[in-house]
Scaffold this active site. Structure first.
Site, mmCIF file in Angstrom:
data_model
loop_
_atom_site.group_PDB
_atom_site.id
_atom_site.type_symbol
_atom_site.label_atom_id
_atom_site.label_comp_id
_atom_site.label_asym_id
_atom_site.label_seq_id
_atom_site.Cartn_x
_atom_site.Cartn_y
_atom_site.Cartn_z
ATOM 1 N N TRP A 140 5.242 -16.494 -25.802
ATOM 2 C CA TRP A 140 4.250 -16.958 -24.650
ATOM 3 C C TRP A 140 4.881 -17.279 -23.312
ATOM 4 O O TRP A 140 4.906 -16.924 -22.394
ATOM 5 C CB TRP A 140 3.269 -17.563 -25.115
ATOM 6 C CG TRP A 140 1.805 -17.949 -24.366
ATOM 7 C CD1 TRP A 140 1.542 -17.059 -23.225
ATOM 8 C CD2 TRP A 140 0.813 -18.758 -24.483
ATOM 9 N NE1 TRP A 140 0.320 -17.786 -22.751
ATOM 10 C CE2 TRP A 140 -0.202 -18.621 -23.453
ATOM 11 C CE3 TRP A 140 0.492 -19.878 -25.644
ATOM 12 C CZ2 TRP A 140 -1.315 -19.214 -23.461
ATOM 13 C CZ3 TRP A 140 -0.432 -20.542 -25.194
ATOM 14 C CH2 TRP A 140 -1.462 -20.396 -24.263
ATOM 15 N N HIS A 154 16.996 -20.619 -29.412
ATOM 16 C CA HIS A 154 16.269 -21.347 -30.498
ATOM 17 C C HIS A 154 17.412 -22.637 -30.996
ATOM 18 O O HIS A 154 16.811 -23.364 -31.747
ATOM 19 C CB HIS A 154 16.120 -20.702 -31.757
ATOM 20 C CG HIS A 154 14.995 -19.500 -31.738
ATOM 21 N ND1 HIS A 154 13.305 -20.316 -31.312
ATOM 22 C CD2 HIS A 154 14.656 -18.592 -31.989
ATOM 23 C CE1 HIS A 154 12.758 -19.170 -31.370
ATOM 24 N NE2 HIS A 154 13.330 -17.964 -31.734
ATOM 25 N N ARG A 181 5.152 -26.975 -30.908
ATOM 26 C CA ARG A 181 3.867 -26.764 -31.577
ATOM 27 C C ARG A 181 3.835 -27.809 -32.833
ATOM 28 O O ARG A 181 4.556 -28.112 -33.418
ATOM 29 C CB ARG A 181 3.829 -25.470 -31.836
ATOM 30 C CG ARG A 181 2.519 -24.969 -32.321
ATOM 31 C CD ARG A 181 2.442 -23.351 -32.699
ATOM 32 N NE ARG A 181 1.245 -23.114 -32.851
ATOM 33 C CZ ARG A 181 0.931 -21.863 -33.325
ATOM 34 N NH1 ARG A 181 1.888 -20.772 -33.883
ATOM 35 N NH2 ARG A 181 -0.300 -21.389 -33.415
ATOM 36 N N TYR A 217 2.253 -26.560 -26.982
ATOM 37 C CA TYR A 217 1.584 -25.093 -27.134
ATOM 38 C C TYR A 217 -0.225 -25.425 -27.201
ATOM 39 O O TYR A 217 -0.746 -24.717 -26.578
ATOM 40 C CB TYR A 217 1.956 -24.523 -28.842
ATOM 41 C CG TYR A 217 0.932 -23.331 -28.897
ATOM 42 C CD1 TYR A 217 1.622 -21.911 -28.721
ATOM 43 C CD2 TYR A 217 -0.026 -23.261 -29.762
ATOM 44 C CE1 TYR A 217 0.819 -20.550 -29.032
ATOM 45 C CE2 TYR A 217 -0.824 -21.735 -29.838
ATOM 46 C CZ TYR A 217 -0.147 -20.750 -29.502
ATOM 47 O OH TYR A 217 -0.805 -19.581 -29.879
ATOM 48 N N LYS A 263 -2.656 -14.665 -34.569
ATOM 49 C CA LYS A 263 -3.884 -15.316 -34.112
ATOM 50 C C LYS A 263 -3.993 -16.045 -32.850
ATOM 51 O O LYS A 263 -4.837 -16.062 -32.089
ATOM 52 C CB LYS A 263 -4.534 -16.103 -35.443
ATOM 53 C CG LYS A 263 -5.297 -15.366 -36.412
ATOM 54 C CD LYS A 263 -5.539 -16.588 -37.252
ATOM 55 C CE LYS A 263 -6.571 -16.097 -38.444
ATOM 56 N NZ LYS A 263 -6.771 -17.253 -39.272
HETATM 57 P P1 A3P Z 1 0.267 -17.501 -34.951
HETATM 58 O O1 A3P Z 1 1.170 -17.141 -36.038
HETATM 59 O O2 A3P Z 1 -0.172 -18.860 -35.153
HETATM 60 O O3 A3P Z 1 -0.907 -16.598 -34.516
HETATM 61 P P2 A3P Z 1 6.724 -17.420 -31.317
HETATM 62 O O4 A3P Z 1 6.595 -16.528 -30.446
HETATM 63 O O5 A3P Z 1 7.888 -18.471 -31.151
HETATM 64 O O6 A3P Z 1 7.509 -16.437 -32.374
HETATM 65 O O7 A3P Z 1 5.449 -17.998 -31.794
HETATM 66 C C1 A3P Z 1 4.430 -16.978 -32.435
HETATM 67 C C2 A3P Z 1 3.087 -17.690 -32.484
HETATM 68 O O8 A3P Z 1 2.828 -17.663 -31.088
HETATM 69 C C3 A3P Z 1 2.158 -16.880 -33.153
HETATM 70 O O9 A3P Z 1 1.262 -17.936 -33.688
HETATM 71 C C4 A3P Z 1 1.689 -15.597 -32.157
HETATM 72 O O10 A3P Z 1 0.341 -15.189 -32.476
HETATM 73 C C5 A3P Z 1 1.653 -16.743 -31.171
HETATM 74 N N1 A3P Z 1 1.449 -15.972 -29.880
HETATM 75 C C6 A3P Z 1 2.111 -14.838 -29.283
HETATM 76 N N2 A3P Z 1 1.876 -14.597 -28.172
HETATM 77 C C7 A3P Z 1 1.020 -15.154 -27.789
HETATM 78 C C8 A3P Z 1 0.364 -15.588 -26.386
HETATM 79 N N3 A3P Z 1 0.491 -14.718 -25.405
HETATM 80 N N4 A3P Z 1 -0.432 -16.537 -26.155
HETATM 81 C C9 A3P Z 1 -0.941 -17.347 -27.078
HETATM 82 N N5 A3P Z 1 -0.248 -17.385 -28.534
HETATM 83 C C10 A3P Z 1 0.906 -16.183 -28.485
#
Ligand code: A3P
Length: 316
Positions: free
Chosen positions: A72, A132, A154, A220, A283
């Site tokens: 995101w 990271h 988060r 987040y 999600k």
């Molecule tokens: P969940 O597994 O709780 O659904 P990262 O990008 O650091 O790998 O984190 C992944 C998490 O961010 C996942 O959470 C994913 O669904 C959520 N995510 C990915 N894209 C997103 C977006 N555009 N808006 C909000 N949440 C998002």
């Protein structure tokens, strides 16, 4: 030219052999360096990056530990810094490739399945990069130059559950998921990829308090509850404030989970070896941990991590 190819650096090889090792969730070998755990393949790039990367004053670094909303943050920052002018021409970089292609995670670039748009040493400026890596091991040139860092954090319980789903998504159908009980143990003891989570978050938090013009700390949960306010804060921090509310709405819509998840580029393929693009989108709910963690597991995370973050006013 400086290279991220760690095989060229024998010192790194010797150094690594002396470091503590562990197995993370029966999924990968991890090695401890500078107080943090790294997938063994990521360690050499991290060490080489720390010792050789030269930041430029206008670089923008996005930082996060795993599963805290990196995708995101990458999408939003891409729109704020590079993509906004394209919208009026009906062009959107997010429809061309996955966000992790446009903004590579530095230490993982070795594992890219495609030539990335950014050669990190020779990209058009301002360079937009992600890591990271914990603050402690960032190269001095990042810490000491005027480049900016945006950190996405988060709450620990949702991060763990997101991580658990992420690694489960790589299992074959006949493989059982890693026991959640054990995953909680590893998370609480900090022995996991890029762990300890607590130290990762607190290092960036502390730095953001000391140098608010240098490090912006974004949560987040705040992004979910006040997306307009938070994305405007990021844009202002990066020196690219939005012109009007319509622009804010457009960026939020383009970067929404629902939209990104359903873009053709994200429905198949992969940018990183063995990581399907689909696995970045699930999600995106705050409090999803309640559907998975027992009260005992939740208590253990609260006691070892949650309360310590609360002491800093985080994730109350
Ligand atoms: P969940 O597994 O709780 O659904 P990262 O990008 O650091 O790998 O984190 C992944 C998490 O961010 C996942 O959470 C994913 O669904 C959520 N995510 C990915 N894209 C997103 C977006 N555009 N808006 C909000 N949440 C998002």
């Amino acid at each position: 030219q400086t290279t991220l190819n760690p095989t060229l650096n024998n010192d790194v090889e010797i150094h690594q052999n002396d470091l503590p090792k562990a197995r993370f969730w029966e999924a990968m070998d991890i090695t401890q360096w500078e107080g943090f755990w790294f997938g063994s393949g990521l360690l050499k790039p991290a060490i080489t990056f720390k010792s050789s990367f030269q930041a430029q004053g206008d670089d923008v670094f996005l930082a996060s530990t795993m599963k805290t909303g990196t995708t995101w943050l990458k999408s939003l920052s891409l729109c704020i810094m590079k993509n906004r002018d394209n919208f009026k021409h009906e062009h959107d970089m997010l429809t061309v490739e996955n966000p992790h292609f446009h903004i590579p995670t530095i230490e993982s670039t070795l594992y890219s399945t495609k030539p990335l748009t950014i050669n990190i040493y020779d990209a058009s400026t301002p360079r937009l990069l992600h890591t990271h890596l914990p603050y402690t091991v960032l190269p001095d040139s990042i810490k000491n130059s005027s480049c900016k860092i945006v950190y996405m954090a988060r709450n620990p319980k949702d991060t763990l559950i997101s991580m658990w789903h992420f690694f489960n998504s790589f299992l074959r159908q006949d493989q059982e998921s890693f026991p959640l009980e054990k995953a909680v143990d590893c998370f609480c003891s900090g022995v996991h990829q890029y762990g300890p989570f607590l130290d990762h978050v607190l290092e960036y938090w502390t730095e953001s308090q000391k140098r608010p013009c240098k490090v912006l700390f974004v949560k987040y949960e705040d992004m979910k509850s006040d997306p307009k306010g938070e994305v405007s804060r990021i844009a202002e921090f990066l020196g690219r404030p939005f012109g009007d509310e319509r622009e804010v709405d457009e960026v939020l819509w383009r970067c929404s989970l629902e939209r990104l998840k359903n873009l053709e580029v994200n429905k198949s393929g992969s940018i990183l070896l063995n990581v399907p693009n689909t696995s970045y989108f699930r999600k995106g709910e705050v409090g999803d941990w309640k559907n998975y963690l027992t009260s005992d597991m939740a208590d253990r995370i609260d006691q070892t991590i949650g309360l310590k973050l609360e002491a800093f006013g985080l994730f109350l």
